[in-house]
Design an enzyme around this catalytic site. Structure first.
Site, PDB file in Angstrom:
ATOM      1  N   LYS A  14     -15.287  66.585  62.797  1.00 53.52           N
ATOM      2  CA  LYS A  14     -15.727  65.988  64.028  1.00 53.52           C
ATOM      3  C   LYS A  14     -14.532  65.695  64.941  1.00 53.52           C
ATOM      4  CE  LYS A  14     -19.316  63.546  61.440  1.00 53.52           C
ATOM      5  NZ  LYS A  14     -19.674  62.252  60.836  1.00 53.52           N
ATOM      6  N   GLY A  15     -13.328  65.802  64.362  1.00 49.41           N
ATOM      7  CA  GLY A  15     -12.134  65.322  65.069  1.00 49.41           C
ATOM      8  C   GLY A  15     -11.848  65.971  66.402  1.00 49.41           C
ATOM      9  N   GLU A  17      -8.673  72.407  67.212  1.00 52.44           N
ATOM     10  CA  GLU A  17      -8.468  71.383  66.179  1.00 52.44           C
ATOM     11  C   GLU A  17      -7.883  70.118  66.808  1.00 52.44           C
ATOM     12  OE1 GLU A  17      -8.998  70.071  63.514  1.00 52.44           O
ATOM     13  OE2 GLU A  17      -8.539  71.225  61.735  1.00 52.44           O
ATOM     14  N   ASP A  18      -8.084  69.000  66.138  1.00 49.16           N
ATOM     15  CA  ASP A  18      -7.461  67.769  66.592  1.00 49.16           C
ATOM     16  C   ASP A  18      -5.998  67.709  66.177  1.00 49.16           C
ATOM     17  OD1 ASP A  18      -8.103  67.534  63.891  1.00 49.16           O
ATOM     18  OD2 ASP A  18      -9.030  65.556  64.060  1.00 49.16           O
ATOM     19  N   ASP A  24      -1.816  69.248  60.073  1.00 49.96           N
ATOM     20  CA  ASP A  24      -0.998  68.377  59.228  1.00 49.96           C
ATOM     21  C   ASP A  24      -0.381  69.253  58.126  1.00 49.96           C
ATOM     22  OD1 ASP A  24       0.028  66.171  57.918  1.00 49.96           O
ATOM     23  OD2 ASP A  24      -1.888  65.449  57.184  1.00 49.96           O
ATOM     24  N   LYS A  38       1.750  67.917  63.294  1.00 54.75           N
ATOM     25  CA  LYS A  38       2.591  67.028  62.475  1.00 54.75           C
ATOM     26  C   LYS A  38       3.386  67.937  61.531  1.00 54.75           C
ATOM     27  CE  LYS A  38       0.017  63.399  60.898  1.00 54.75           C
ATOM     28  NZ  LYS A  38      -0.654  62.591  59.834  1.00 54.75           N
ATOM     29  N   PHE A  40       0.141  58.408  60.466  1.00 54.69           N
ATOM     30  CA  PHE A  40      -1.304  58.621  60.536  1.00 54.69           C
ATOM     31  C   PHE A  40      -1.792  58.017  61.847  1.00 54.69           C
ATOM     32  CE2 PHE A  40      -5.757  58.514  59.626  1.00 54.69           C
ATOM     33  CZ  PHE A  40      -5.942  59.652  58.866  1.00 54.69           C
ATOM     34  N   VAL A  41      -2.522  58.834  62.626  1.00 53.69           N
ATOM     35  CA  VAL A  41      -2.928  58.382  63.963  1.00 53.69           C
ATOM     36  C   VAL A  41      -4.447  58.371  64.103  1.00 53.69           C
ATOM     37  CG1 VAL A  41      -0.796  59.071  65.141  1.00 53.69           C
ATOM     38  CG2 VAL A  41      -2.621  60.750  64.868  1.00 53.69           C
ATOM     39  N   ASP A  56      -9.942  59.970  63.375  1.00 51.85           N
ATOM     40  CA  ASP A  56     -10.504  58.787  62.718  1.00 51.85           C
ATOM     41  C   ASP A  56      -9.709  58.378  61.492  1.00 51.85           C
ATOM     42  OD1 ASP A  56     -11.275  61.038  61.059  1.00 51.85           O
ATOM     43  OD2 ASP A  56     -12.592  59.627  60.024  1.00 51.85           O
ATOM     44  N   ARG A  99     -12.607  56.927  66.423  1.00 49.98           N
ATOM     45  CA  ARG A  99     -12.598  58.204  67.154  1.00 49.98           C
ATOM     46  C   ARG A  99     -12.757  57.971  68.659  1.00 49.98           C
ATOM     47  NH1 ARG A  99     -13.232  62.351  63.424  1.00 49.98           N
ATOM     48  NH2 ARG A  99     -14.608  61.923  61.670  1.00 49.98           N
TER      49      ARG A  99
HETATM   50  P1  IMP Z   1      -4.535  69.622  57.261  1.00 49.82           P
HETATM   51  O1  IMP Z   1      -5.483  70.499  56.508  1.00 49.82           O
HETATM   52  O2  IMP Z   1      -3.682  68.806  56.333  1.00 49.82           O
HETATM   53  O3  IMP Z   1      -3.726  70.350  58.302  1.00 49.82           O
HETATM   54  O4  IMP Z   1      -5.384  68.518  57.956  1.00 49.82           O
HETATM   55  C1  IMP Z   1      -6.210  68.725  58.994  1.00 49.82           C
HETATM   56  C2  IMP Z   1      -7.204  67.584  59.104  1.00 49.82           C
HETATM   57  O5  IMP Z   1      -6.751  66.361  58.475  1.00 49.82           O
HETATM   58  C3  IMP Z   1      -7.406  67.227  60.538  1.00 49.82           C
HETATM   59  O6  IMP Z   1      -8.365  68.044  61.150  1.00 49.82           O
HETATM   60  C4  IMP Z   1      -7.808  65.776  60.460  1.00 49.82           C
HETATM   61  O7  IMP Z   1      -9.200  65.673  60.237  1.00 49.82           O
HETATM   62  C5  IMP Z   1      -7.094  65.227  59.234  1.00 49.82           C
HETATM   63  N1  IMP Z   1      -5.860  64.512  59.600  1.00 49.82           N
HETATM   64  C6  IMP Z   1      -4.592  64.857  59.354  1.00 49.82           C
HETATM   65  N2  IMP Z   1      -3.720  63.967  59.835  1.00 49.82           N
HETATM   66  C7  IMP Z   1      -4.464  63.027  60.443  1.00 49.82           C
HETATM   67  C8  IMP Z   1      -4.141  61.817  61.175  1.00 49.82           C
HETATM   68  O8  IMP Z   1      -2.974  61.427  61.385  1.00 49.82           O
HETATM   69  N3  IMP Z   1      -5.197  61.118  61.656  1.00 49.82           N
HETATM   70  C9  IMP Z   1      -6.495  61.493  61.473  1.00 49.82           C
HETATM   71  N4  IMP Z   1      -6.835  62.607  60.808  1.00 49.82           N
HETATM   72  C10 IMP Z   1      -5.835  63.363  60.300  1.00 49.82           C
END
Ligand code: IMP
Length: 179
Positions: free
Chosen positions: A43-44, A101-102, A105, A133, A154-155, A161, A167
């Site tokens: 949902k981000g 994407e939001d 990470d 990130k 973490f934001v 969220d 959100r």
């Molecule tokens: P990844 O698979 O580790 O790249 O993570 C992607 C997903 O993790 C994002 O779409 C977010 O839903 C969640 N996420 C990663 N870091 C944060 C953060 O700092 N705040 C909120 N959600 C995060």
């Protein structure tokens, strides 16, 4: 007992709105007149995607679709396990798609999504992420359109969220905890 709350603002609503307009201008330039399917990752990305889509001029014929993947639950660390919990409604074969994407990470979510969607033979997959990130990256991801690089914090806010909350905040805040 400690509890979490949205701390200081890392990126203000004004900065977000300027950057979203710049990203839209880049996308317009690259997709001039060509049909484009936005794929929002629920949902981000919803708030970012809605603002971005509305900044595009009418020369780019945009359609919207959404998918959902398993997320972090209530933790701030990735489990590394990613699965599609809601698939697209649209066929993407032969189409140019932009995954919106939001935040990137570890990169595991987008790594998985690009490989699954790639099997459906789209004409092209591009990636647009509001936040990046890079310190926590586990797999290489080519982000075509990137809003902001942020440190390993973490934001929350502007779609992002923690455990389903915050959100709706218009700015992006660092998540803090009372001690
Ligand atoms: P990844 O698979 O580790 O790249 O993570 C992607 C997903 O993790 C994002 O779409 C977010 O839903 C969640 N996420 C990663 N870091 C944060 C953060 O700092 N705040 C909120 N959600 C995060």
């Amino acid at each position: 007992m400690s509890s979490y709350y949205p701390g200081e603002i890392l990126i203000s609503r004004d900065k977000i709105s300027c950057r979203v307009r710049e990203l839209a201008a880049e996308i317009e330039k690259d997709f001039d007149g060509e049909p484009l399917l936005f794929i929002g990752v629920l949902k981000g990305s919803v708030i970012f995607l809605s603002d971005l889509a509305r900044c595009l001029n009418s020369k780019v014929p945009v359609e919207l679709d959404f998918l959902a993947v398993s997320s972090y639950g209530s933790s701030t660390k990735s489990s590394g396990v990613v699965k599609i919990t809601k698939d697209l409604d649209e066929e993407i074969t032969g189409r140019r798609v932009l995954i919106v994407e939001d935040i990137v990470d570890t990169g595991l979510t987008l790594h998985y999504l690009t490989s699954i969607l790639g099997e459906r033979s789209p004409k092209e997959i591009r990636i647009c992420s509001l936040l990046d990130k890079p310190e926590r990256r586990q797999v290489k991801i080519d982000i075509n359109y990137r809003g902001f690089e942020i440190p390993d914090e973490f934001v929350v806010g502007y779609g992002l969220d923690f455990s389903g909350r915050w959100r709706n905040l218009p700015d992006i805040h660092v998540l803090r905890t009372t001690s």
